[in-house]
Write an enzyme that holds these catalytic residues in place. Sequence first.
Site, mmCIF file in Angstrom:
data_model
loop_
_atom_site.group_PDB
_atom_site.id
_atom_site.type_symbol
_atom_site.label_atom_id
_atom_site.label_comp_id
_atom_site.label_asym_id
_atom_site.label_seq_id
_atom_site.Cartn_x
_atom_site.Cartn_y
_atom_site.Cartn_z
ATOM 1 N N GLU A 41 45.950 28.528 35.501
ATOM 2 C CA GLU A 41 44.863 29.270 36.143
ATOM 3 C C GLU A 41 43.528 28.951 35.466
ATOM 4 O OE1 GLU A 41 43.730 33.897 37.292
ATOM 5 O OE2 GLU A 41 44.993 33.505 35.548
ATOM 6 N N LYS A 119 43.692 34.103 45.155
ATOM 7 C CA LYS A 119 44.341 35.192 44.417
ATOM 8 C C LYS A 119 44.076 36.550 45.070
ATOM 9 C CE LYS A 119 44.633 36.891 39.617
ATOM 10 N NZ LYS A 119 44.058 36.693 38.271
ATOM 11 N N CYS A 161 48.799 34.484 38.436
ATOM 12 C CA CYS A 161 48.675 35.369 37.280
ATOM 13 C C CYS A 161 49.001 36.835 37.589
ATOM 14 C CB CYS A 161 47.284 35.221 36.683
ATOM 15 S SG CYS A 161 47.167 35.827 34.964
#
Length: 283
Positions: A41, A119, A161
Amino acid sequence: MRTTVIQMAPGASAHDNIEHARALITAAITADKPDLVMLPEMWSCLGGTRDMKFAAAETLPAPDGTGEAGPLYRFLSDMAREHGVIIHGGSIGERHGDRLFNTSVLFDAKGRERARYRKIHLFDVTTPGGEGYRESDTYEPGSDIVTAPLSAGLTAGLAICYDIRFPALFHALRARGANVLLVPAAFTVETGLAHWETLLRARAIETQCWMVACGTTGTHTDENGQKRRTYGHSMIIDPWGTVVAQVSDGPGWSTARLDRTVTDSIRERMPVMAHHRLSIHTP
Protein backbone atom coordinates in the site's frame (compact mmCIF):
# COMPACT_ATOMS: atom_id res chain seq x y z
CA MET A 1 0.69 -19.52 -10.15
CA ARG A 2 4.00 -18.45 -8.62
CA THR A 3 3.34 -15.26 -6.63
CA THR A 4 5.81 -12.82 -5.08
CA VAL A 5 5.16 -10.16 -2.44
CA ILE A 6 7.58 -7.22 -2.58
CA GLN A 7 8.12 -5.60 0.82
CA MET A 8 9.37 -2.00 0.72
CA ALA A 9 10.37 0.77 3.13
CA PRO A 10 9.06 3.77 1.15
CA GLY A 11 9.46 7.44 1.95
CA ALA A 12 7.78 10.52 0.53
CA SER A 13 9.76 10.74 -2.75
CA ALA A 14 7.89 9.03 -5.59
CA HIS A 15 11.03 9.03 -7.76
CA ASP A 16 13.14 7.30 -5.13
CA ASN A 17 10.36 4.82 -4.40
CA ILE A 18 10.02 3.92 -8.08
CA GLU A 19 13.73 3.12 -8.29
CA HIS A 20 13.56 1.08 -5.09
CA ALA A 21 10.57 -0.84 -6.44
CA ARG A 22 12.29 -1.40 -9.78
CA ALA A 23 15.36 -2.91 -8.12
CA LEU A 24 13.36 -5.22 -5.85
CA ILE A 25 10.98 -6.37 -8.60
CA THR A 26 13.83 -7.06 -11.01
CA ALA A 27 15.79 -9.02 -8.41
CA ALA A 28 12.75 -11.05 -7.36
CA ILE A 29 11.82 -11.91 -10.94
CA THR A 30 15.39 -12.96 -11.72
CA ALA A 31 15.62 -15.15 -8.62
CA ASP A 32 12.12 -16.63 -8.30
CA LYS A 33 10.52 -16.27 -11.76
CA PRO A 34 7.00 -15.47 -10.50
CA ASP A 35 3.86 -15.13 -12.60
CA LEU A 36 2.38 -12.45 -10.32
CA VAL A 37 4.24 -9.70 -8.44
CA MET A 38 2.61 -7.52 -5.80
CA LEU A 39 3.66 -4.23 -4.17
CA PRO A 40 2.45 -2.79 -0.83
CA GLU A 41 0.00 0.00 0.00
CA MET A 42 1.13 3.55 -0.85
CA TRP A 43 4.61 2.37 -1.81
CA SER A 44 4.87 5.45 -4.02
CA CYS A 45 4.59 7.97 -1.14
CA LEU A 46 4.33 6.99 2.49
CA GLY A 47 4.26 9.84 4.98
CA GLY A 48 5.00 13.46 4.19
CA THR A 49 2.62 16.40 4.08
CA ARG A 50 -0.72 16.60 2.30
CA ASP A 51 0.99 18.63 -0.46
CA MET A 52 3.65 15.93 -0.85
CA LYS A 53 0.96 13.25 -1.14
CA PHE A 54 -0.78 15.24 -3.87
CA ALA A 55 2.51 15.89 -5.68
CA ALA A 56 3.22 12.14 -5.73
CA ALA A 57 -0.33 11.22 -6.82
CA GLU A 58 -1.58 11.25 -10.39
CA THR A 59 -4.72 11.27 -12.48
CA LEU A 60 -5.15 7.79 -13.91
CA PRO A 61 -6.14 7.04 -17.49
CA ALA A 62 -9.70 5.87 -18.06
CA PRO A 63 -10.07 2.08 -17.75
CA ASP A 64 -10.38 1.87 -21.56
CA GLY A 65 -6.90 3.33 -21.87
CA THR A 66 -7.83 6.84 -22.93
CA GLY A 67 -6.10 9.72 -21.20
CA GLU A 68 -2.49 10.36 -20.31
CA ALA A 69 -0.70 8.02 -17.92
CA GLY A 70 1.54 9.41 -15.20
CA PRO A 71 4.96 8.04 -14.17
CA LEU A 72 3.62 5.60 -11.55
CA TYR A 73 1.06 4.08 -13.88
CA ARG A 74 3.60 3.88 -16.74
CA PHE A 75 6.18 2.27 -14.45
CA LEU A 76 3.80 -0.48 -13.36
CA SER A 77 2.56 -1.12 -16.89
CA ASP A 78 6.09 -1.12 -18.31
CA MET A 79 7.40 -3.52 -15.65
CA ALA A 80 4.56 -5.95 -16.37
CA ARG A 81 5.17 -5.83 -20.11
CA GLU A 82 8.97 -5.88 -19.88
CA HIS A 83 9.07 -8.95 -17.65
CA GLY A 84 5.93 -10.70 -18.92
CA VAL A 85 4.35 -10.93 -15.46
CA ILE A 86 1.12 -9.81 -13.86
CA ILE A 87 1.75 -6.76 -11.65
CA HIS A 88 -0.52 -5.78 -8.78
CA GLY A 89 0.55 -2.20 -8.15
CA GLY A 90 -0.08 -2.24 -4.40
CA SER A 91 -1.79 1.10 -4.08
CA ILE A 92 -0.98 4.64 -5.18
CA GLY A 93 -2.58 8.04 -4.74
CA GLU A 94 -5.17 8.83 -7.42
CA ARG A 95 -6.18 12.47 -7.77
CA HIS A 96 -9.89 13.21 -7.37
CA GLY A 97 -10.52 16.95 -7.24
CA ASP A 98 -9.29 18.25 -3.89
CA ARG A 99 -9.06 14.71 -2.51
CA LEU A 100 -7.29 11.48 -3.33
CA PHE A 101 -8.36 7.88 -3.75
CA ASN A 102 -6.12 5.13 -2.35
CA THR A 103 -6.14 3.01 -5.50
CA SER A 104 -4.92 -0.42 -6.58
CA VAL A 105 -4.34 -1.13 -10.27
CA LEU A 106 -3.79 -4.63 -11.67
CA PHE A 107 -1.89 -5.09 -14.95
CA ASP A 108 -1.68 -8.22 -17.08
CA ALA A 109 1.55 -9.63 -18.49
CA LYS A 110 1.23 -7.37 -21.56
CA GLY A 111 1.01 -4.25 -19.44
CA ARG A 112 -2.72 -3.71 -19.90
CA GLU A 113 -4.88 -2.60 -16.99
CA ARG A 114 -7.25 -5.36 -15.91
CA ALA A 115 -8.75 -4.02 -12.68
CA ARG A 116 -8.89 -0.91 -10.49
CA TYR A 117 -9.96 -0.83 -6.85
CA ARG A 118 -10.36 2.21 -4.57
CA LYS A 119 -10.03 1.57 -0.84
CA ILE A 120 -13.48 1.48 0.75
CA HIS A 121 -12.68 1.62 4.48
CA LEU A 122 -10.56 4.58 5.61
CA PHE A 123 -8.26 4.38 8.63
CA ASP A 124 -9.63 7.00 11.05
CA VAL A 125 -8.58 5.63 14.43
CA THR A 126 -6.62 6.23 17.60
CA THR A 127 -4.60 3.17 18.52
CA PRO A 128 -4.38 1.92 22.12
CA GLY A 129 -0.92 3.47 22.23
CA GLY A 130 -2.39 6.90 21.54
CA GLU A 131 -1.30 7.36 17.91
CA GLY A 132 -4.00 9.07 15.84
CA TYR A 133 -4.63 8.52 12.13
CA ARG A 134 -7.11 10.42 9.92
CA GLU A 135 -6.97 8.97 6.43
CA SER A 136 -10.23 10.74 5.56
CA ASP A 137 -8.50 14.13 5.89
CA THR A 138 -6.86 13.44 2.54
CA TYR A 139 -8.62 10.47 0.96
CA GLU A 140 -12.09 9.77 -0.39
CA PRO A 141 -13.53 6.27 0.12
CA GLY A 142 -14.26 4.05 -2.84
CA SER A 143 -17.50 2.11 -3.22
CA ASP A 144 -17.01 -0.69 -5.76
CA ILE A 145 -16.32 -4.34 -4.95
CA VAL A 146 -13.74 -5.56 -7.48
CA THR A 147 -12.69 -8.98 -8.71
CA ALA A 148 -10.51 -9.83 -11.71
CA PRO A 149 -9.30 -13.01 -13.46
CA LEU A 150 -5.62 -13.83 -12.95
CA SER A 151 -5.31 -17.03 -14.96
CA ALA A 152 -7.34 -20.09 -15.79
CA GLY A 153 -9.13 -21.02 -12.58
CA LEU A 154 -7.79 -18.18 -10.41
CA THR A 155 -9.81 -15.04 -9.70
CA ALA A 156 -8.55 -12.22 -7.50
CA GLY A 157 -10.58 -10.20 -5.02
CA LEU A 158 -9.08 -6.78 -4.29
CA ALA A 159 -8.87 -5.01 -0.93
CA ILE A 160 -6.48 -2.63 0.86
CA CYS A 161 -5.13 -2.64 4.44
CA TYR A 162 -7.89 -1.48 6.88
CA ASP A 163 -10.44 -3.31 4.69
CA ILE A 164 -9.15 -6.52 6.30
CA ARG A 165 -11.15 -5.71 9.46
CA PHE A 166 -14.46 -5.87 7.58
CA PRO A 167 -15.27 -9.51 6.77
CA ALA A 168 -18.44 -8.64 4.84
CA LEU A 169 -16.26 -7.28 2.04
CA PHE A 170 -14.38 -10.55 1.79
CA HIS A 171 -17.55 -12.61 1.84
CA ALA A 172 -18.78 -10.45 -1.04
CA LEU A 173 -15.54 -11.07 -2.95
CA ARG A 174 -15.90 -14.83 -2.40
CA ALA A 175 -19.54 -14.63 -3.60
CA ARG A 176 -18.29 -12.97 -6.79
CA GLY A 177 -15.92 -15.83 -7.54
CA ALA A 178 -12.68 -14.86 -5.80
CA ASN A 179 -10.34 -17.65 -4.74
CA VAL A 180 -7.31 -15.37 -4.25
CA LEU A 181 -7.35 -12.25 -2.06
CA LEU A 182 -4.80 -9.52 -2.85
CA VAL A 183 -4.30 -7.10 0.06
CA PRO A 184 -1.57 -4.44 0.03
CA ALA A 185 -1.12 -2.74 3.40
CA ALA A 186 0.83 -0.33 5.60
CA PHE A 187 -0.05 -1.71 9.03
CA THR A 188 1.40 0.11 12.03
CA VAL A 189 3.81 -1.83 14.23
CA GLU A 190 1.35 -1.71 17.13
CA THR A 191 -1.64 -3.05 15.21
CA GLY A 192 0.58 -5.37 13.21
CA LEU A 193 1.97 -7.11 16.27
CA ALA A 194 -1.53 -7.55 17.68
CA HIS A 195 -3.70 -8.28 14.65
CA TRP A 196 -1.96 -8.56 11.26
CA GLU A 197 -1.47 -12.32 10.99
CA THR A 198 -4.66 -13.10 12.94
CA LEU A 199 -6.85 -11.04 10.61
CA LEU A 200 -5.20 -12.33 7.45
CA ARG A 201 -5.52 -15.96 8.50
CA ALA A 202 -9.13 -15.42 9.57
CA ARG A 203 -10.10 -13.92 6.19
CA ALA A 204 -8.32 -16.77 4.38
CA ILE A 205 -9.99 -19.45 6.51
CA GLU A 206 -13.52 -18.08 6.42
CA THR A 207 -13.51 -17.43 2.66
CA GLN A 208 -11.35 -20.47 1.80
CA CYS A 209 -9.18 -18.28 -0.42
CA TRP A 210 -5.47 -17.84 -0.87
CA MET A 211 -4.43 -14.66 0.94
CA VAL A 212 -1.60 -12.60 -0.57
CA ALA A 213 -0.83 -9.70 1.76
CA CYS A 214 1.99 -7.27 1.02
CA GLY A 215 3.04 -4.65 3.56
CA THR A 216 5.41 -1.75 3.98
CA THR A 217 8.16 -1.79 6.58
CA GLY A 218 10.49 0.73 8.19
CA THR A 219 10.09 4.28 9.50
CA HIS A 220 8.61 7.31 7.77
CA THR A 221 7.72 10.84 8.86
CA ASP A 222 4.13 12.10 8.85
CA GLU A 223 2.96 15.63 8.10
CA ASN A 224 3.35 16.65 11.75
CA GLY A 225 6.96 15.51 11.84
CA GLN A 226 6.17 12.41 13.88
CA LYS A 227 8.01 9.18 13.17
CA ARG A 228 5.71 6.33 12.16
CA ARG A 229 6.75 2.68 11.82
CA THR A 230 5.06 0.06 9.71
CA TYR A 231 5.10 -3.63 10.45
CA GLY A 232 6.17 -5.49 7.31
CA HIS A 233 5.79 -9.28 7.65
CA SER A 234 4.24 -9.61 4.20
CA MET A 235 2.86 -13.11 3.83
CA ILE A 236 1.06 -15.63 1.66
CA ILE A 237 -1.50 -17.88 3.37
CA ASP A 238 -3.26 -20.92 1.94
CA PRO A 239 -7.06 -21.45 2.14
CA TRP A 240 -6.63 -23.61 5.26
CA GLY A 241 -4.98 -20.69 7.07
CA THR A 242 -1.38 -21.92 6.90
CA VAL A 243 1.31 -19.29 6.33
CA VAL A 244 3.33 -20.65 3.40
CA ALA A 245 5.64 -17.67 2.76
CA GLN A 246 6.65 -14.61 4.78
CA VAL A 247 9.06 -11.67 4.69
CA SER A 248 10.50 -10.47 8.00
CA ASP A 249 11.11 -6.85 9.04
CA GLY A 250 13.17 -5.28 6.27
CA PRO A 251 12.81 -4.74 2.52
CA GLY A 252 12.77 -7.93 0.48
CA TRP A 253 10.41 -10.45 -1.02
CA SER A 254 8.98 -13.93 -0.65
CA THR A 255 7.39 -16.28 -3.17
CA ALA A 256 4.90 -19.14 -3.04
CA ARG A 257 2.87 -21.13 -5.54
CA LEU A 258 -0.91 -20.66 -5.49
CA ASP A 259 -2.61 -23.95 -6.34
CA ARG A 260 -6.28 -23.97 -7.29
CA THR A 261 -6.59 -27.68 -6.50
CA VAL A 262 -5.85 -26.91 -2.84
CA THR A 263 -8.73 -24.42 -2.80
CA ASP A 264 -11.13 -26.77 -4.56
CA SER A 265 -10.32 -29.63 -2.20
CA ILE A 266 -10.85 -27.54 0.95
CA ARG A 267 -14.11 -26.09 -0.33
CA GLU A 268 -15.41 -29.51 -1.33
CA ARG A 269 -14.62 -31.05 2.06
CA MET A 270 -16.00 -28.10 4.05
CA PRO A 271 -18.65 -26.22 2.02
CA VAL A 272 -19.05 -23.35 4.48
CA MET A 273 -20.66 -20.97 2.00
CA ALA A 274 -23.50 -23.43 1.49
CA HIS A 275 -24.02 -23.58 5.26
CA HIS A 276 -24.64 -19.86 5.85
CA ARG A 277 -27.88 -19.21 7.72
CA LEU A 278 -27.64 -15.55 8.75
CA SER A 279 -27.73 -12.33 6.74
CA ILE A 280 -26.79 -9.05 8.37
CA HIS A 281 -28.34 -5.92 6.92
CA THR A 282 -27.04 -2.47 7.85
CA PRO A 283 -29.81 0.16 7.96
